[in-house]
Design an enzyme around this catalytic site. Structure first.
Site, PDB file in Angstrom:
ATOM      1  N   HIS A   1      79.877  33.066   9.156  1.00 19.71           N
ATOM      2  CA  HIS A   1      78.435  32.869   9.087  1.00 19.71           C
ATOM      3  C   HIS A   1      77.769  32.977  10.463  1.00 19.71           C
ATOM      4  CE1 HIS A   1      79.502  30.027   5.514  1.00 19.71           C
ATOM      5  NE2 HIS A   1      79.494  31.297   5.124  1.00 19.71           N
TER       6      HIS A   1
ATOM      7  N   LYS B   1      77.320  25.820  18.476  1.00 17.03           N
ATOM      8  CA  LYS B   1      77.924  24.791  17.639  1.00 17.03           C
ATOM      9  C   LYS B   1      79.046  24.083  18.395  1.00 17.03           C
ATOM     10  CE  LYS B   1      77.038  27.212  13.264  1.00 17.03           C
ATOM     11  NZ  LYS B   1      77.661  27.841  12.070  1.00 17.03           N
TER      12      LYS B   1
ATOM     13  N   TYR C   1      79.852  19.156  12.726  1.00 15.40           N
ATOM     14  CA  TYR C   1      79.425  19.983  13.849  1.00 15.40           C
ATOM     15  C   TYR C   1      77.981  19.716  14.237  1.00 15.40           C
ATOM     16  CZ  TYR C   1      77.814  23.242  10.132  1.00 15.40           C
ATOM     17  OH  TYR C   1      77.224  23.809   9.018  1.00 15.40           O
TER      18      TYR C   1
ATOM     19  N   ASP D   1      80.101  34.065   0.080  1.00 16.39           N
ATOM     20  CA  ASP D   1      81.062  34.497   1.086  1.00 16.39           C
ATOM     21  C   ASP D   1      81.926  35.666   0.613  1.00 16.39           C
ATOM     22  OD1 ASP D   1      80.125  32.678   2.885  1.00 16.39           O
ATOM     23  OD2 ASP D   1      81.750  31.237   2.633  1.00 16.39           O
TER      24      ASP D   1
END
Length: 199
Positions: free
Chosen positions: A70, A79, A139, A182
């Site tokens: 992603h 991140k 995250y 996905d």
């Protein structure tokens, strides 16, 4: 040049891709349990990570789930990722057009046991595969999530060739569990064509 920097309770190790950093965290434990710092801005700045994180996320997944790859198109996010239960194989793919490692990937096992963190700067696709029976993944992001700005790459694109771990389920090889979204991401070649059209 020193590839490792220690500041406070954190050790920052550079990877083969500029800006991608593995972070080992010192914890303090006894028979009662343990305590550790998971983020401290002054120490992270000394380790070369200077972000203003604005959103925290957490997900839970079962063994074999693969989320990714992603990225956000116009609102890229840095991140800082870690695992608080179980273990995952975490991957970052360099999508920075002018980078010497454009299209290359870096991966690391993150687990509740090793307490390791992974910093992924802006301009990367990100994904992970769950190795344990269950995993909880946390995250921090330095930009908020924009649902209309999602991008993705095929997890198994041969041009990127991520070496995902092989998972066994009894005497069989377990195939990754993917969301419908996905399963439909673009190839790296399609991504390159879009870049050329936009430039």
């Amino acid at each position: 040049m020193n590839d490792t920097i220690t500041s406070g309770n954190f050790t920052f190790t550079k990877t083969s891709i500029e800006g991608v950093v593995i972070i080992d965290v010192k914890s303090y434990g006894d028979e009662r349990g343990f305590f550790m710092e998971t983020y401290k801005k002054p120490d992270f700045e000394k380790g070369g990570i200077n972000c203003d994180f604005v959103q925290d996320n957490q997900s839970s997944s079962v063994k074999g789930v693969l989320r990714g790859l992603h990225f956000q198109i116009h609102h890229p996010q840095s991140k800082l990722v870690r695992v608080i239960k179980g273990s995952v194989f975490d991957v970052a793919v360099d999508l920075r057009k002018n980078s010497a490692t454009f299209g290359k990937w870096e991966g690391v096992v993150l687990s509740a046991e090793n307490k390791r963190q992974f910093f992924i700067p802006r301009g990367f696709a990100h994904g992970f595969m769950v190795l344990s029976e269950q995993a909880e993944f946390c995250y921090k992001c330095d930009d908020v999530y924009h649902p209309d700005d999602e991008g993705g790459l095929m997890w198994n694109d041969p041009a990127i060739a991520v070496k995902w771990p092989t998972l066994e389920n009894g005497d069989k090889i377990q195939q990754p569990i993917l969301s419908k979204k996905d399963q439909c991401h673009q190839s790296f070649e399609e991504f390159l064509n879009k870049i050329k059209q936009d430039s």
